[in-house]
Design a protein around this motif. Structure first.
Motif, short mmCIF file in Angstrom:
data_model
loop_
_atom_site.label_atom_id
_atom_site.label_comp_id
_atom_site.label_asym_id
_atom_site.label_seq_id
_atom_site.Cartn_x
_atom_site.Cartn_y
_atom_site.Cartn_z
N TRP A 20 -8.78 14.17 -8.86
CA TRP A 20 -7.04 15.93 -8.74
C TRP A 20 -6.16 14.68 -8.53
O TRP A 20 -5.10 15.78 -9.13
N ARG A 21 -6.09 14.05 -9.11
CA ARG A 21 -4.81 12.94 -9.51
C ARG A 21 -3.78 13.49 -9.13
O ARG A 21 -2.48 13.78 -10.15
N PHE A 22 -3.45 12.85 -8.20
CA PHE A 22 -2.13 12.87 -7.02
C PHE A 22 -1.48 12.02 -7.59
O PHE A 22 -1.37 10.71 -7.91
N ASP A 23 0.55 12.74 -7.72
CA ASP A 23 1.20 12.03 -7.99
C ASP A 23 1.50 10.86 -8.02
O ASP A 23 1.23 9.76 -8.50
N ASP A 24 1.64 10.58 -6.72
CA ASP A 24 2.13 9.04 -5.66
C ASP A 24 0.30 8.71 -5.15
O ASP A 24 1.25 7.82 -3.88
N ALA A 25 -0.21 9.04 -6.48
CA ALA A 25 -1.83 8.08 -5.51
C ALA A 25 -2.03 6.55 -5.18
O ALA A 25 -2.63 6.07 -4.65
N ASP A 26 -1.05 6.03 -6.83
CA ASP A 26 -1.49 4.17 -6.83
C ASP A 26 -0.33 4.11 -5.67
O ASP A 26 -1.00 2.62 -4.80
N ALA A 27 0.08 4.51 -4.28
CA ALA A 27 0.14 4.16 -3.07
C ALA A 27 -0.99 3.62 -2.14
O ALA A 27 -0.60 3.23 -0.95
N LEU A 28 -1.69 4.25 -3.01
CA LEU A 28 -2.92 3.92 -2.00
C LEU A 28 -3.43 2.57 -2.08
O LEU A 28 -3.88 2.17 -1.48
N GLU A 29 -3.38 1.61 -3.41
CA GLU A 29 -3.99 1.31 -3.77
C GLU A 29 -4.57 -0.43 -3.13
O GLU A 29 -5.03 -0.76 -2.73
N PRO A 30 -3.03 -1.09 -2.06
CA PRO A 30 -2.79 -1.78 -1.62
C PRO A 30 -4.04 -1.87 -0.73
O PRO A 30 -4.57 -3.27 0.06
N TRP A 31 -3.87 -0.82 0.15
CA TRP A 31 -5.09 -0.52 0.67
C TRP A 31 -6.66 -0.54 0.20
O TRP A 31 -7.18 -1.62 1.49
N ALA A 32 -6.50 0.27 -0.65
CA ALA A 32 -7.64 -0.18 -1.17
C ALA A 32 -8.08 -1.79 -1.78
O ALA A 32 -9.37 -1.65 -1.16
N LEU A 33 -7.08 -1.80 -1.93
CA LEU A 33 -7.45 -3.63 -2.09
C LEU A 33 -7.70 -4.44 -1.10
O LEU A 33 -8.61 -5.46 -1.37
N LEU A 34 -6.86 -4.25 -0.13
CA LEU A 34 -7.19 -4.73 1.77
C LEU A 34 -9.00 -4.39 1.88
O LEU A 34 -9.41 -5.51 2.25
N ALA A 35 -9.32 -3.37 1.69
CA ALA A 35 -10.84 -2.63 2.29
C ALA A 35 -11.45 -3.41 1.57
O ALA A 35 -12.60 -3.85 1.82
N ARG A 36 -11.69 -4.14 -0.31
CA ARG A 36 -12.28 -4.95 -0.70
C ARG A 36 -12.61 -5.84 -0.54
O ARG A 36 -13.14 -6.77 -1.78
N SER A 37 -11.24 -6.57 -0.01
CA SER A 37 -10.96 -8.38 -0.44
C SER A 37 -11.17 -8.59 1.50
O SER A 37 -11.43 -9.97 0.54
N ALA A 38 -10.93 -8.09 1.99
CA ALA A 38 -10.64 -9.26 3.05
C ALA A 38 -11.26 -8.34 4.66
O ALA A 38 -11.79 -7.26 4.51
N GLY A 39 -11.46 -9.64 6.04
CA GLY A 39 -11.62 -7.85 6.75
C GLY A 39 -10.66 -8.22 7.80
O GLY A 39 -9.40 -7.71 6.99
N TRP A 40 -10.84 -7.55 8.89
CA TRP A 40 -8.99 -7.80 10.45
C TRP A 40 -7.86 -8.14 9.53
O TRP A 40 -8.73 -9.60 9.49
#
Length: 397
Positions: free
Chosen positions: A198-218
């Motif tokens: 749905w391409r939300f306007d402020d969806a870039d705010a998710l990227e740091p959280w997504a990058l962490l889930a792709r990159s590291a553990g706890w």
């Protein structure tokens, strides 16, 4: 009037209806692909991408007005607990700390990404979740609740509950306020699905959280310092037998189900967290000394089952008889070398009258009072019956 003309014609879907259904199905299939990708990240055991993780955490610190922290990398969550300082500040100051500001940031993000679709992250639990999402969509079910169930809640069960939960319960102390990195894919995947579809306007705010889930553990953010744990070196799961929704559980028959680079590990037998000896050395004397009945059951299954345990433990057979409530099966009654809840017991071996979800019928052991000598009497006692009453049953379940 002919039968054909007399019958009310069935309404065919209008072209617009078909287009709307096609869009829902296309979005659902794309959501399945996104969910699978996040599940792979959640179960990855490759070394962390430290540069990417540190960049993501630095970006999150900046969003809450905090300077970049000093990073300390450790090889397991257990090692992190030895390194993260306990907060000694009074409550008002603690709630102004960077970790609490980050928690508010995450909560705000989830609400903003949810609001355009009626806050899908808080859709009420369905009474009867659809067993087949495509069938539900074709029957007119709205897409939003299907996504909430099949992405958010499905990944919560498969990852946060089935993997992160046992890891957390095995830690030597409370975790404090922390984030689970790769094990937080339930809400991240759900937001990502909505961001992409749905391409939300402020969806870039998710990227740091997504990058962490792709990159590291706890990871444990604190003022001026962030402790980050490596991903596991091994994660072993199995499908839950009979489950049609892709449910997973931790299981490894010959070693740890989760092992971290420093050797800290979690052992699990078909989804039940157990001490290491259950998997690596299920000796009869250890089983006899174990007070937890679930751990003892798992150890006996690991050893090869109740009959194998009775053999290697040298249990004395008190009596055997055909099972009148389960034709074709036998009951065996044994003396055992351990006590149950502080009392002497005997062990009745029987075959379950009902099939498991995978179609098999499990042999199980049941503790009964020590005065029983007739296995039929002991089986009747487990149902609140006398042996004579139990013998008249057509079939038990």
């Amino acid at each position: 009037m002919s039968g054909r003309r007399g019958r009310r014609a069935r309404r065919s879907p209008l072209p617009s209806d078909r287009s709307a259904l096609d869009r829902r199905l296309a979005r659902w299939r794309r959501a399945v692909e996104i969910r699978a990708d996040w599940q792979r990240h959640a179960l990855r055991s490759a070394p962390a991408d430290r540069a990417a993780a540190e960049a993501a955490i630095t970006a999150l610190y900046a969003r809450v007005g905090a300077p970049p922290p000093a990073f300390e990398w450790v090889d397991s969550p257990a090692a992190a607990l030895r390194s993260v300082p306990a907060s000694t500040a009074p409550a008002p100051a603690r709630f102004a700390a960077v970790e609490h500001r980050l928690a508010s940031l995450m909560s705000s993000l989830r609400e903003r990404l949810g609001d355009p679709l009626g806050d899908p992250l808080r859709v009420p639990e369905p009474r009867d979740p659809p067993s087949d999402p495509e069938t539900a969509l074709r029957s007119g079910a709205p897409l939003r609740p299907v996504l909430a169930e099949e992405v958010h809640r499905a990944l919560r069960r498969r990852i946060r509950d089935a993997v992160a939960g046992p890891v957390k319960s095995a830690l030597p102390g409370p975790t404090g306020l922390c984030w689970f990195g790769q094990h937080e894919v339930d809400w991240i995947a759900h937001c990502d699905v909505h961001r992409r579809l749905w391409r939300f306007d402020d969806a870039d705010a998710l990227e740091p959280w997504a990058l962490l889930a792709r990159s590291a553990g706890w990871w444990w953010p604190r003022e001026g310092r962030c402790v980050v744990a490596e991903r596991p070196a091994a994660v072993r799961v199995e499908p839950v037998p009979g489950a049609s929704t892709g449910e997973l559980r931790l299981h490894a028959a010959t070693g740890p189900a989760v092992r971290y680079p420093d050797g800290w590990a979690v052992h699990s037998w078909h989804g039940t967290r157990v001490p290491a000896w259950v998997i690596e050395d299920p000796a009869p004397e250890r089983i006899a000394a174990e007070r937890n009945v679930e751990v003892r059951r798992c150890a006996i299954e690991r050893l090869g089952g109740w009959e194998r345990y009775a053999d290697v433990a040298g249990l004395a057979l008190v009596g055997a008889a055909p099972d009148p409530g389960n034709p074709g099966c036998e009951l065996h009654l044994y003396d055992v070398p351990y006590r149950q809840s502080g009392s002497s017991v005997r062990l009745l071996l029987a075959v379950n009258g009902s099939a498991e979800r995978d179609g098999t019928r499990r042999r199980y052991g049941l503790h009964v009072p020590p005065w029983f000598r007739d296995p039929v009497d002991a089986a009747g006692w487990s149902y609140g019956l006398t042996g004579a009453q139990y013998a008249r049953l057509l079939r038990r379940t």
